[in-house]
Design an enzyme around this catalytic site. Structure first.
Site, PDB file in Angstrom:
ATOM      1  CB  SER A  81      -0.839  -0.008   1.281  1.00 21.16           C
ATOM      2  OG  SER A  81      -1.474   1.242   1.456  1.00 21.16           O
ATOM      3  CE1 TYR A 104      -2.941  -2.771   5.003  1.00 25.17           C
ATOM      4  CE2 TYR A 104      -2.656  -0.421   4.592  1.00 25.17           C
ATOM      5  CZ  TYR A 104      -2.970  -1.690   4.132  1.00 25.17           C
ATOM      6  OH  TYR A 104      -3.303  -1.879   2.816  1.00 25.17           O
TER       7      TYR A 104
HETATM    8  N1  LIG Z   1      -8.629  -1.450  -1.413  1.00 22.45           N
HETATM    9  C1  LIG Z   1      -7.755  -0.506  -1.106  1.00 22.45           C
HETATM   10  O1  LIG Z   1      -8.064   0.671  -1.092  1.00 22.45           O
HETATM   11  C2  LIG Z   1      -6.321  -0.874  -0.793  1.00 22.45           C
HETATM   12  C3  LIG Z   1      -5.402   0.171  -0.638  1.00 22.45           C
HETATM   13  C4  LIG Z   1      -4.059  -0.134  -0.410  1.00 22.45           C
HETATM   14  C5  LIG Z   1      -3.668  -1.450  -0.335  1.00 22.45           C
HETATM   15  N2  LIG Z   1      -4.593  -2.445  -0.462  1.00 22.45           N
HETATM   16  C6  LIG Z   1      -4.105  -3.825  -0.380  1.00 22.45           C
HETATM   17  O2  LIG Z   1      -4.535  -4.512  -1.531  1.00 22.45           O
HETATM   18  C7  LIG Z   1      -4.770  -5.880  -1.225  1.00 22.45           C
HETATM   19  C8  LIG Z   1      -6.164  -6.272  -1.667  1.00 22.45           C
HETATM   20  O3  LIG Z   1      -7.074  -5.431  -1.041  1.00 22.45           O
HETATM   21  P1  LIG Z   1      -8.645  -5.483  -1.300  1.00 22.45           P
HETATM   22  O4  LIG Z   1      -9.165  -4.142  -0.958  1.00 22.45           O
HETATM   23  O5  LIG Z   1      -8.928  -6.096  -2.605  1.00 22.45           O
HETATM   24  O6  LIG Z   1      -9.041  -6.505  -0.146  1.00 22.45           O
HETATM   25  P2  LIG Z   1     -10.442  -7.041   0.395  1.00 22.45           P
HETATM   26  O7  LIG Z   1     -10.388  -6.886   1.870  1.00 22.45           O
HETATM   27  O8  LIG Z   1     -11.590  -6.463  -0.373  1.00 22.45           O
HETATM   28  O9  LIG Z   1     -10.332  -8.572   0.008  1.00 22.45           O
HETATM   29  C9  LIG Z   1      -9.313  -9.345   0.551  1.00 22.45           C
HETATM   30  C10 LIG Z   1      -9.690 -10.796   0.540  1.00 22.45           C
HETATM   31  O10 LIG Z   1      -8.646 -11.461   1.272  1.00 22.45           O
HETATM   32  C11 LIG Z   1      -9.192 -12.416   2.131  1.00 22.45           C
HETATM   33  N3  LIG Z   1      -8.300 -12.598   3.277  1.00 22.45           N
HETATM   34  C12 LIG Z   1      -8.068 -11.725   4.280  1.00 22.45           C
HETATM   35  N4  LIG Z   1      -7.223 -12.254   5.167  1.00 22.45           N
HETATM   36  C13 LIG Z   1      -6.895 -13.492   4.710  1.00 22.45           C
HETATM   37  C14 LIG Z   1      -6.095 -14.520   5.198  1.00 22.45           C
HETATM   38  N5  LIG Z   1      -5.465 -14.397   6.367  1.00 22.45           N
HETATM   39  N6  LIG Z   1      -5.977 -15.671   4.480  1.00 22.45           N
HETATM   40  C15 LIG Z   1      -6.645 -15.809   3.311  1.00 22.45           C
HETATM   41  N7  LIG Z   1      -7.462 -14.848   2.799  1.00 22.45           N
HETATM   42  C16 LIG Z   1      -7.590 -13.706   3.499  1.00 22.45           C
HETATM   43  C17 LIG Z   1     -10.551 -11.854   2.538  1.00 22.45           C
HETATM   44  O11 LIG Z   1     -11.444 -12.896   2.887  1.00 22.45           O
HETATM   45  C18 LIG Z   1     -10.992 -11.117   1.257  1.00 22.45           C
HETATM   46  O12 LIG Z   1     -11.815 -11.926   0.437  1.00 22.45           O
HETATM   47  C19 LIG Z   1      -4.523  -6.011   0.277  1.00 22.45           C
HETATM   48  O13 LIG Z   1      -3.200  -6.458   0.499  1.00 22.45           O
HETATM   49  C20 LIG Z   1      -4.672  -4.599   0.787  1.00 22.45           C
HETATM   50  O14 LIG Z   1      -3.929  -4.391   1.974  1.00 22.45           O
HETATM   51  C21 LIG Z   1      -5.906  -2.190  -0.683  1.00 22.45           C
END
Ligand SMILES: NC(=O)c1ccc[n+]([C@@H]2O[C@H](COP(=O)([O-])OP(=O)(O)OC[C@H]3O[C@@H](n4cnc5c(N)ncnc54)[C@H](O)[C@@H]3O)[C@@H](O)[C@H]2O)c1
Length: 268
Positions: free
Chosen positions: A159, A172
């Site tokens: 991120s 985080y």
């Molecule tokens: N969406 C954003 O704005 C954003 C911003 C910066 C970084 N990110 C990063 O991008 C990545 C994806 O984010 P997103 O928003 O698509 O996520 P999300 O939370 O919408 O989906 C993540 C999925 O991962 C699964 N998950 C969570 N913990 C888990 C575990 N321990 N084992 C197996 N599965 C697990 C959840 O069930 C979920 O289906 C993440 O690493 C997040 O930190 C997201």
């Protein structure tokens, strides 16, 4: 993986196996769809089994190859078992996308308290999925990649919080910066095996994780003032770059961090 490049389709992944963690929704699910569209066999991990199965069904319906591999990636033994069973079925993992993140298994982990009022136990959900998850999955797939001798790709979704810091998300930010450091070290360790390791740093991206922000028009407007391109990211934005980094075309790129962030941070 570079010897197979076809100039007419530089992203081709036919015959490759890719494991995407947290691929039951959001960025991971879209990345899985993109990789499958390039011909990869995709292993869809999520700790919510129904989510993983729904994405598999969608990919298979579209003519792609995917299998569900539900497991909590914060548990090393579960990850090792998952990699062993899927490798036996599909061959060794060629591409790992460390995508599972945010607050992991604990959606209530975001308390809004200042860092200095938090109990150390409150840091755990962030450290577990974002840092230990990447450690566990990398550790589990690398031996198979080396043994196969076909090179490999490690791609970790971090991120911009891990690059420039985010107030209120200290643990985080630390976990994501830690995962990014792991990538850089692995890039150095694994170059001799033609295995590359890179980070994709994303900013506010429209996924179920941030609907509270994207659905609140006034708040969304305020947030988007920090973005040069005034829209939230879509899961397809990082999925496209991840697909490139997974492909044979990216063979001389390793140890790097690429922001996909609408200009939230701007760097040299
Ligand atoms: N969406 C954003 O704005 C954003 C911003 C910066 C970084 N990110 C990063 O991008 C990545 C994806 O984010 P997103 O928003 O698509 O996520 P999300 O939370 O919408 O989906 C993540 C999925 O991962 C699964 N998950 C969570 N913990 C888990 C575990 N321990 N084992 C197996 N599965 C697990 C959840 O069930 C979920 O289906 C993440 O690493 C997040 O930190 C997201």
């Amino acid at each position: 993986m570079s010897e197979r490049i076809d100039r007419r389709n530089i992203l081709e992944l036919t015959g490759r196996t890719a494991l995407v963690t947290g691929a039951g929704q959001g960025v991971g699910a879209e990345t899985a769809r993109y990789l499958a569209a390039q011909g990869a066999n995709v292993v869809i991990n999520d700790y919510v089994a129904e989510r993983a199965e729904a994405v598999v069904a969608e990919i298979v319906d579209a003519g792609g190859h995917a299998v569900a591999a539900p497991a909590d990636i914060t548990d090393f033994q579960l990850v090792a078992d998952l990699v062993a069973s899927t490798s036996a079925e599909l061959g060794p993992i060629d591409v790992l996308v460390n995508n599972a993140g945010n607050a992991g298994a604990d959606p209530d982990a975001l308390t809004g308290k200042p860092f200095w009022e938090k109990d150390p136990a409150e840091w755990e959900p962030f450290l577990q999925v974002n840092l230990y998850g990447a450690l566990n999955c990398s550790r589990a797939v690398i031996p198979g990649m080396i043994a196969a001798g076909n090179g490999g790709r490690l791609i970790t979704v971090i991120s911009d919080a891990g690059r420039v810091g985010e107030s209120g998300l200290e643990a985080y930010s630390a976990a994501k910066a830690g995962a990014a450091g792991l990538t850089r070290a692995l890039a150095r360790s694994l170059g001799r095996y033609d295995i590359t390791a890179n980070n994709v740093a994303i900013a506010a991206t429209r996924t179920p994780a941030i609907t509270a922000m994207t659905d609140n028009e006034d708040y969304a407007k305020k947030v988007l003032r920090n973005y040069v391109i005034r829209r939230f990211g879509e899961p397809s934005d990082p999925a496209a770059l991840i697909t490139f980094l997974a492909s044979g075309a990216s063979g001389w790129i390793t140890g790097q961090t690429y922001p996909v962030n609408g200009g939230f941070s701007v760097n040299q």
